[in-house]
Motif scaffolding. Sequence first.
Motif, mmCIF file in Angstrom:
data_model
loop_
_atom_site.group_PDB
_atom_site.id
_atom_site.type_symbol
_atom_site.label_atom_id
_atom_site.label_comp_id
_atom_site.label_asym_id
_atom_site.label_seq_id
_atom_site.Cartn_x
_atom_site.Cartn_y
_atom_site.Cartn_z
ATOM 1 N N VAL A 87 0.857 -1.186 0.000
ATOM 2 C CA VAL A 87 0.000 0.000 0.000
ATOM 3 C C VAL A 87 0.891 1.233 0.000
ATOM 4 C CG1 VAL A 87 -1.894 1.203 1.146
ATOM 5 C CG2 VAL A 87 -1.705 -1.276 1.344
ATOM 6 N N ARG A 88 0.592 2.198 -0.871
ATOM 7 C CA ARG A 88 1.381 3.426 -0.980
ATOM 8 C C ARG A 88 0.605 4.585 -0.362
ATOM 9 N NH1 ARG A 88 3.293 5.430 -6.066
ATOM 10 N NH2 ARG A 88 5.139 6.072 -4.891
ATOM 11 N N VAL A 89 1.266 5.286 0.565
ATOM 12 C CA VAL A 89 0.634 6.360 1.330
ATOM 13 C C VAL A 89 1.526 7.592 1.267
ATOM 14 C CG1 VAL A 89 -0.267 7.039 3.596
ATOM 15 C CG2 VAL A 89 -0.353 4.631 2.892
ATOM 16 N N THR A 90 0.923 8.777 1.243
ATOM 17 C CA THR A 90 1.668 10.027 1.313
ATOM 18 C C THR A 90 1.086 10.896 2.414
ATOM 19 O OG1 THR A 90 2.392 11.994 0.089
ATOM 20 C CG2 THR A 90 0.251 11.082 -0.493
ATOM 21 N N ALA A 91 1.948 11.677 3.077
ATOM 22 C CA ALA A 91 1.522 12.507 4.213
ATOM 23 C C ALA A 91 2.457 13.703 4.334
ATOM 24 C CB ALA A 91 1.541 11.682 5.505
ATOM 25 N N MET A 135 1.103 -2.619 10.364
ATOM 26 C CA MET A 135 1.926 -3.692 9.808
ATOM 27 C C MET A 135 2.186 -4.790 10.838
ATOM 28 S SD MET A 135 4.590 -1.312 7.655
ATOM 29 C CE MET A 135 5.645 -2.683 7.189
ATOM 30 N N ALA A 136 2.273 -4.429 12.096
ATOM 31 C CA ALA A 136 2.467 -5.439 13.134
ATOM 32 C C ALA A 136 1.274 -6.370 13.232
ATOM 33 C CB ALA A 136 2.719 -4.759 14.473
ATOM 34 N N ALA A 137 0.080 -5.853 12.923
ATOM 35 C CA ALA A 137 -1.133 -6.667 12.964
ATOM 36 C C ALA A 137 -1.370 -7.421 11.666
ATOM 37 C CB ALA A 137 -2.338 -5.785 13.287
ATOM 38 N N ALA A 159 2.927 -4.724 3.126
ATOM 39 C CA ALA A 159 4.071 -3.805 3.066
ATOM 40 C C ALA A 159 3.561 -2.405 2.765
ATOM 41 C CB ALA A 159 5.058 -4.246 1.997
ATOM 42 N N VAL A 160 4.269 -1.392 3.259
ATOM 43 C CA VAL A 160 3.827 0.000 3.110
ATOM 44 C C VAL A 160 4.950 0.832 2.515
ATOM 45 C CG1 VAL A 160 3.111 2.091 4.332
ATOM 46 C CG2 VAL A 160 2.165 -0.120 5.003
ATOM 47 N N ASP A 161 4.622 1.663 1.528
ATOM 48 C CA ASP A 161 5.515 2.706 1.017
ATOM 49 C C ASP A 161 4.955 4.051 1.481
ATOM 50 O OD1 ASP A 161 7.155 0.944 -0.288
ATOM 51 O OD2 ASP A 161 6.243 1.222 -2.257
ATOM 52 N N ALA A 220 -8.721 -4.995 -0.465
ATOM 53 C CA ALA A 220 -9.071 -5.169 0.949
ATOM 54 C C ALA A 220 -7.988 -4.627 1.862
ATOM 55 C CB ALA A 220 -9.325 -6.641 1.236
ATOM 56 N N ARG A 221 -6.724 -4.766 1.469
ATOM 57 C CA ARG A 221 -5.636 -4.256 2.316
ATOM 58 C C ARG A 221 -5.709 -2.735 2.425
ATOM 59 N NH1 ARG A 221 -3.485 -6.157 -2.390
ATOM 60 N NH2 ARG A 221 -2.605 -4.597 -3.811
ATOM 61 N N THR A 222 -6.109 -2.062 1.322
ATOM 62 C CA THR A 222 -6.233 -0.604 1.361
ATOM 63 C C THR A 222 -7.415 -0.195 2.228
ATOM 64 O OG1 THR A 222 -5.286 -0.465 -0.863
ATOM 65 C CG2 THR A 222 -6.449 1.477 -0.042
#
Length: 318
Positions: free
Chosen positions: A93-97, A114-116, A121-123, A278-280
């Motif tokens: 999943v790709r996230v921006t902040a 991610m621990a759960a 994986a996250v970008d 579903a992951r998003t």
Amino acid sequence: MDRLFELEVFLAVLDAGSLSAAARRLGRSGPAITRILSGLEDRLGARLFDRTTRSLAVTEEGRNLEEQARGLLAGYGALARTAKQRGELSGRVRVTAPVVFGRLHVAPSLARFMAAHEGVAVDLTLDDANRDLVGDGYDAAIRIGALPDSELVARQVGEVGRYLVASPAYLERAGCPMDPSELSGHALILTRSVPGPAEWRLEQEGRPRIVRFEPRFSVNHVETALALARDGVGIARALSYQVAEDLGAGRLVRLLAAFEPPLRAIHVVHLGRRHMAARTKALVRHLADDLGSRSYVSGPSPSGTSASPGTRAGWPSG
């Protein structure tokens, strides 16, 4: 017509032993089942059942199709179940902040997610500019401030304030401003974010007050501006979450709280829900619940001029 559903109709007729029983099983009308079965026979160029008004018998061609149809539908069902499981448990999943908010709050929240979900994986991209979710390929973003009209789905998770702050040492040396008009007599530190005049937009009893000034120090990075403020160089302006720790530790003092502009909303935004992985969905829900459960906006001090050193800044659940 859905080709897989044609095969489901064929097998339902075969298993039920009649067109009417198959229609009841599938929740369709008898004429609809007859039309679908006839369409399948026309497509295959073969008769699958010998039918009379009182009986129905599968043909040799129908028996040959049965094994292939059952295998095809079973394989499709297994494929759909596997795709759903992978969507829930794995993938990227790709996230921006925004830079500081992302570092202080979004990154730790993503680490908890991610621990759960060990298969996810996250970008994360930290950028104070609003990235284009479609053009840049992001699944979700954290946005602070007013949202332009768009096709994005947004959920408000909190609010932030804009604070004027200075160190106790600076205020002891230069005095504490009690009204925006007194800022012109102080050393002001400007954080350059967009081109334009040096100004701070404040508010008094619902009316805007714009303070234009010649900065003593100008910098394009808020953390540098706050470091200068902590060192006693002058008065800086930042969002509440950016100064939360400094206010709590007494390194900075909040000024002119009674003149602060309205709070800015924090949103989690993403593309439309249709066919979203579903992951998003799970990550967006986690961010909304996790970030929205925290409180980071300080209330104004009784005097309306500065916050007590023990007050912790933040934003409420939204």
